[in-house]
Design a protein around this motif. Sequence first.
Motif, short mmCIF file in Angstrom:
data_model
loop_
_atom_site.label_atom_id
_atom_site.label_comp_id
_atom_site.label_asym_id
_atom_site.label_seq_id
_atom_site.Cartn_x
_atom_site.Cartn_y
_atom_site.Cartn_z
N LYS A 95 5.90 -34.83 -4.07
CA LYS A 95 5.15 -34.36 -3.44
C LYS A 95 5.77 -35.05 -2.34
O LYS A 95 5.19 -35.70 -1.50
N PHE A 140 4.52 -30.31 -5.49
CA PHE A 140 3.53 -30.58 -4.84
C PHE A 140 4.37 -28.89 -2.83
O PHE A 140 5.11 -29.78 -2.60
N SER A 196 0.31 -29.30 0.32
CA SER A 196 -0.97 -29.00 -0.28
C SER A 196 -0.94 -30.78 -1.07
O SER A 196 -0.96 -31.77 -0.34
N THR A 215 -1.97 -24.94 -1.23
CA THR A 215 -2.67 -24.84 -1.79
C THR A 215 -3.55 -26.34 -2.74
O THR A 215 -2.51 -27.48 -2.57
N GLN A 216 -4.58 -26.50 -2.05
CA GLN A 216 -6.06 -27.49 -2.11
C GLN A 216 -6.01 -27.31 -3.37
O GLN A 216 -7.32 -26.92 -4.13
N ILE A 228 2.20 -26.44 -7.34
CA ILE A 228 1.14 -26.30 -6.69
C ILE A 228 2.10 -25.76 -5.29
O ILE A 228 3.06 -25.94 -4.64
#
Length: 432
Positions: free
Chosen positions: A291, A308, A312, A355-356, A351
């Motif tokens: 992330k 991620f 995101s 994108t959330q 992800i």
Amino acid sequence: MAIYLFETRSLRDRLSPLTENKTILELLAGGISILDAWTFNNQDQGTVTFSVITEDFLSDVSGEDRCIERGDYLVFAGLRPVALNTLFDAKQGSGISLGAGLITRQNDKEDQAEQQVLAVRLKEKLAISDIRNAVINQADPNKALFTLLAPQKIRWTEAREVRQVFHPEDLLHFAGADIRSAIDFQLAKGGPFLDAKAIEASGNKIRGSHEVVIEQSAEVHFAIFNTENGPIYIGKNARVMEGCLIRGPLFLGDNSTLKMGTKLYGPVVTGSDVVLGGEIKNCIFHKGTNKGHDGYLGDSIIGAFCNFGAGSGGSNVKNTAGMVRVYDAALQDYRSVGQKFGALMGDYTRIGVGTQLTTGSNIGLCCNIFGLEMPPRHVRSFLWGTGHNLTDYQIEKAVVHIENWLRFKLSSLDKREIQILNHIFDQTGRRR
């Protein structure tokens, strides 16, 4: 001495998707595995071997002729790792007698079927296959286990103060204490570690009364460490780049990286080979997960080798400030988890950029979710697509894509891991 930690079907379902392809003992407790935490807490008991009794496709003690021997221990895997002796009545001391058992009540009911087996020292040997059948295949595992143990005439004692992991959010609740224990585990290995003078010589600033423990091989430059709320540990060959703002407690695993300007609000836990960036609060990241870009993530538990994309992240509070509900596979329904919870995510899920995730997301393993449309709160394993337009992610394609990502971490799937993924995929009945 041998200790057999048993899972139940309901425990595995409650912790899904984190346990969909692994046992609870492989999850992180403050930066080390729960199995390592059990081993560390029982190191004064002499030579102790640990095994897990779980579903056949995950078991390390398979074989119809295997038995737990007289004098060995059977312990519920949902218990917090402790020294085994501390579970039993203090008057028994270190000599826990044969046939001693510990239970706890569920829902304050008196019926024995509502009592949960926590730990027992066997008088006579028991077949592992019989135990597995009782705890995994029966609708009421505790009732089945009581029946199986009845011929041994166990002397049951009710536990007064024990802590268990019932749900995923308990892992977050215990994270601060677990980080303290995990740091003690690392300190027991003897380092070498950087002293405070060496840490500050690289432009770092330290504030607070708890310690900052940094392995000598780590690279840490121009970061601010605030330990007012808990200690900070930086693992072997880890990198903390310039401008990172870190409030403990933190456990940063070996070979992990905090990119420039990362903001961490502890407790934050990572396994090895994790890359973090952006703003992160109260999260657990398992091995190999990225992330690494700007974007917020809070009150979340992320599996291994997830990714991620840039920008995101996810919400951990509803716009109404109402109670957050998360999908629970044991209930096959949504369950309230309080006012703050972000996401649960299974291994190997990715992800996409921008994108959330919505508040209280439960995303399965081996998913590939992308696009600007927010996906559903519950996404089952092996799905691919954008928003609510999700379709089956075929296992052959999923494995190829996982292998592509693992190359970034100089890793690959072994034969057993591929067999486990194929087994899980087949259970969904979606193989074409």
